[in-house]
Write a protein that holds these residues in place. Structure first.
Motif, mmCIF file in Angstrom:
data_model
loop_
_atom_site.group_PDB
_atom_site.id
_atom_site.type_symbol
_atom_site.label_atom_id
_atom_site.label_comp_id
_atom_site.label_asym_id
_atom_site.label_seq_id
_atom_site.Cartn_x
_atom_site.Cartn_y
_atom_site.Cartn_z
ATOM 1 N N ASP A 32 0.829 -1.216 0.000
ATOM 2 C CA ASP A 32 0.000 0.000 0.000
ATOM 3 C C ASP A 32 0.865 1.269 0.000
ATOM 4 O O ASP A 32 0.564 2.244 -0.699
ATOM 5 C CB ASP A 32 -0.922 0.007 1.229
ATOM 6 C CG ASP A 32 -1.957 -1.116 1.161
ATOM 7 O OD1 ASP A 32 -2.257 -1.553 0.024
ATOM 8 O OD2 ASP A 32 -2.429 -1.538 2.228
ATOM 9 N N GLU A 33 1.952 1.245 0.775
ATOM 10 C CA GLU A 33 2.832 2.422 0.843
ATOM 11 C C GLU A 33 3.555 2.643 -0.483
ATOM 12 O O GLU A 33 3.723 3.784 -0.938
ATOM 13 C CB GLU A 33 3.844 2.243 1.976
ATOM 14 C CG GLU A 33 4.740 3.483 2.177
ATOM 15 C CD GLU A 33 5.705 3.308 3.327
ATOM 16 O OE1 GLU A 33 6.599 4.171 3.476
ATOM 17 O OE2 GLU A 33 5.577 2.314 4.074
ATOM 18 N N LEU A 34 3.983 1.502 -1.115
ATOM 19 C CA LEU A 34 4.663 1.636 -2.405
ATOM 20 C C LEU A 34 3.733 2.231 -3.448
ATOM 21 O O LEU A 34 4.143 3.066 -4.270
ATOM 22 C CB LEU A 34 5.166 0.263 -2.878
ATOM 23 C CG LEU A 34 6.319 -0.352 -2.073
ATOM 24 C CD1 LEU A 34 6.625 -1.765 -2.582
ATOM 25 C CD2 LEU A 34 7.567 0.518 -2.163
ATOM 26 N N GLY A 84 3.821 6.112 -5.424
ATOM 27 C CA GLY A 84 3.985 6.071 -6.872
ATOM 28 C C GLY A 84 5.116 5.191 -7.330
ATOM 29 O O GLY A 84 5.516 5.258 -8.489
ATOM 30 N N PHE A 85 5.637 4.347 -6.435
ATOM 31 C CA PHE A 85 6.775 3.512 -6.790
ATOM 32 C C PHE A 85 6.317 2.275 -7.563
ATOM 33 O O PHE A 85 7.048 1.754 -8.396
ATOM 34 C CB PHE A 85 7.502 3.097 -5.517
ATOM 35 C CG PHE A 85 8.737 2.280 -5.763
ATOM 36 C CD1 PHE A 85 9.913 2.907 -6.183
ATOM 37 C CD2 PHE A 85 8.745 0.907 -5.590
ATOM 38 C CE1 PHE A 85 11.060 2.181 -6.426
ATOM 39 C CE2 PHE A 85 9.889 0.185 -5.823
ATOM 40 C CZ PHE A 85 11.044 0.802 -6.253
ATOM 41 N N ALA A 86 5.108 1.775 -7.278
ATOM 42 C CA ALA A 86 4.605 0.579 -7.933
ATOM 43 C C ALA A 86 3.089 0.591 -7.889
ATOM 44 O O ALA A 86 2.470 1.427 -7.203
ATOM 45 C CB ALA A 86 5.163 -0.675 -7.274
ATOM 46 N N GLU A 87 2.491 -0.335 -8.602
ATOM 47 C CA GLU A 87 1.018 -0.417 -8.623
ATOM 48 C C GLU A 87 0.622 -1.818 -8.137
ATOM 49 O O GLU A 87 1.114 -2.827 -8.625
ATOM 50 C CB GLU A 87 0.490 -0.196 -10.049
ATOM 51 C CG GLU A 87 -1.023 -0.238 -10.111
ATOM 52 C CD GLU A 87 -1.516 0.040 -11.534
ATOM 53 O OE1 GLU A 87 -2.705 -0.135 -11.769
ATOM 54 O OE2 GLU A 87 -0.671 0.402 -12.385
ATOM 55 N N LYS A 88 -0.235 -1.833 -7.117
ATOM 56 C CA LYS A 88 -0.653 -3.112 -6.522
ATOM 57 C C LYS A 88 -1.725 -3.745 -7.392
ATOM 58 O O LYS A 88 -2.693 -3.082 -7.796
ATOM 59 C CB LYS A 88 -1.165 -2.876 -5.110
ATOM 60 C CG LYS A 88 -1.526 -4.145 -4.380
ATOM 61 C CD LYS A 88 -1.891 -3.884 -2.944
ATOM 62 C CE LYS A 88 -3.200 -3.078 -2.852
ATOM 63 N NZ LYS A 88 -3.640 -2.952 -1.454
ATOM 64 N N LYS A 89 -1.534 -5.026 -7.726
ATOM 65 C CA LYS A 89 -2.520 -5.764 -8.520
ATOM 66 C C LYS A 89 -3.460 -6.528 -7.605
ATOM 67 O O LYS A 89 -3.005 -7.174 -6.675
ATOM 68 C CB LYS A 89 -1.829 -6.720 -9.481
ATOM 69 C CG LYS A 89 -1.010 -6.015 -10.577
ATOM 70 C CD LYS A 89 -0.425 -7.047 -11.533
ATOM 71 C CE LYS A 89 0.355 -6.338 -12.663
ATOM 72 N NZ LYS A 89 0.925 -7.315 -13.615
#
Length: 481
Positions: free
Chosen positions: A468-470, A474-479
């Motif tokens: 959630d923090e990533l 904007g570092f990654a997108e959770k699938k």
């Protein structure tokens, strides 16, 4: 270059000679040709100008550059540049010299054939506190204001042995003197001059101690009636000791006594344009100081004028519809790719080897070479200017040439648009309680940098951050399944 055997056996005489070659019917308010010669020095044809220095050096030009790339044959030096260690003896007075040598010349490593003028203050003079007295004047040294005693100035003449010295004068700078103050100016200057000439050349001075330095008596920027007694004394009792006159405004040329008309006139009026120079020459000035040469170089301006001015036919052929500029602003973007010389037809070292685009690049990069090349060019332009002025006087066309010059060129130099080199100490205002710092604090900028760095770090994800923090950073997108 001069050598020891060029000095005459009689060292008690002043080997300083000025001869008027030609002048108009009016010996005072008219242009005139002359020749100034000193044994062992390059002769100077007048009218001409005396280059100004900082601590004995022409700004941006080393002595070898002056010798190889310019026609400079004289220098003006201010004593206040060298007396910062009072009451301790300044280093300039500790130079070991032979009987025929000048301590001033040896200290600044100047060639023997260059004519040296020494004055109490540099030109242009810094406005000093109104602290002049009957025995001293206020000067600006590299470490602040102090008093220069008349006795110390006379001793400096004797010990430094320049070719010519400008007498001490009680000059009010930066404001107009009142009636009482003008009276004090005359009395003090009169006393300075009488005391100096008696101690340097008086009847009681032996041939061995008699000064070999020529004395230029100051003429105050006042009306004739306000300094009548002083001028009368110069004309009668002091004439035998005076080798020249130092004037501080062009209006003073009109009050020079006719009996002193054969003396060279050194003018410190600081003209702002070549038109101002021509006006002062037309009034009979022989030697001038021109601060706008170095000021133009500092501002990135390349002087671009000729005397006599180009003919109107040539101007029309070039499509000129307005007055020509007196200088080229090399900070202008139009010169970024211009490979033409600074001035068409100029044969100075700068124009023969470099072009406008290169000079503009040097200025933008703040390279010291930029101002050196500009100084070489600008001094060359002024040398040609004065050479052609003298030729115009010989031909008898000076008045017509001046009118044509004023019609052809703009009345002022271009306004500077770029940054010059770092200012020298005397070019900055004196520090005071209500004035900003000369240079801003550098360490304060570290706080701003640290704050920006902290802000940037707040957006960096750490290895312990969850999905959630990533995604939030904007570092990654959770699938999602």
């Amino acid at each position: 270059m001069g050598s020891e055997n060029q000095y005459p056996e009689d060292m008690g005489k002043i080997n300083f000679n000025f001869s008027v070659l030609s002048s108009a019917a009016d010996p005072i308010l008219a242009p005139r040709l002359g020749r100034l010669s000193v044994v062992g020095r390059k002769p100077i044809s007048t009218p001409h100008f005396i280059p100004l220095t900082t601590r004995g050096v022409v700004p941006h030009l080393a002595h070898d550059v002056v010798r190889r790339q310019t026609s400079i044959s004289s220098l003006f030096i201010g004593l206040e540049d060298f007396i910062e260690q009072a009451p301790k003896e300044p280093p300039i007075f500790k130079v070991p010299t032979a009987p025929h040598e000048s301590a001033l010349r040896k200290f600044i490593c100047l060639p023997d054939d260059t004519l040296l003028f020494l004055g109490p203050r540099r030109i242009p003079s810094v406005v000093c506190p109104p602290a002049n007295t009957t025995t001293s004047i206020s000067v600006m040294t590299s470490v602040g204001f102090r008093q220069l005693e008349a006795d110390q100035y006379i001793q400096s003449m004797q010990r430094l042995r320049p070719d010519a010295v400008i007498g001490m004068a009680d000059i009010v700078l930066g404001r107009k003197a009142g009636v009482k103050r003008r009276g004090k100016m005359v009395d003090r200057t009169h006393a300075y001059t009488r005391d100096a000439t008696e101690r340097l050349y008086g009847d009681g001075v032996s041939a061995e101690d008699c000064s070999k330095t020529a004395y230029f008596a100051p003429v105050l920027p006042l009306d004739n009636a306000e300094q009548t007694l002083y001028l009368d004394d110069l004309e009668d009792d002091l004439k035998q000791f005076v080798s020249g006159l130092a004037l501080y405004e062009s209006a003073s040329l009109a009050i020079v006594p006719e009996s002193l008309g054969n003396l060279p006139r050194l003018l410190f009026s600081e003209p702002a344009t070549p038109q101002g120079v021509l006006r002062e020459i037309s009034l009979g000035a022989d030697l001038l100081t021109i601060p706008f040469i170095a000021a133009s170089s500092d501002a990135g301006l390349a002087l671009d004028f000729t005397f006599p001015a180009p003919s109107s036919m040539t101007a029309q052929e070039e499509g000129a519809t307005a007055s020509r500029p007196l200088a080229i602003d090399l900070w202008s973007p139009t010169h970024a790719t211009n490979t033409s010389p600074l001035s068409e037809g100029c044969q100075c070292y700068t124009c023969r080897n470099h072009h406008r685009a290169y000079l503009r690049h040097l200025l933008s990069a703040k390279e010291m070479l930029a101002w050196t090349l500009l100084q070489i060019h600008n001094y060359h332009i002024m040398d040609l200017f004065f050479s052609n002025v003298r030729e115009s006087i010989i031909q008898g066309t000076f008045e017509q040439d001046v009118q044509a010059f004023e019609q052809t060129y703009e009345s002022a130099l271009p306004e500077p648009t770029g940054e010059g080199p770092r200012l020298r100490g005397y070019q900055l205002p004196a520090p005071g309680p209500n004035q900003p710092r000369r240079y801003p604090k550098v360490f304060g900028r570290l706080d701003d940098a640290a704050e920006k760095y902290a802000e940037s770090q707040s957006s960096v994800a750490t290895p312990d951050a969850g999905a959630d923090e990533l995604q939030e950073r904007g570092f990654a997108e959770k699938k999602t399944p």
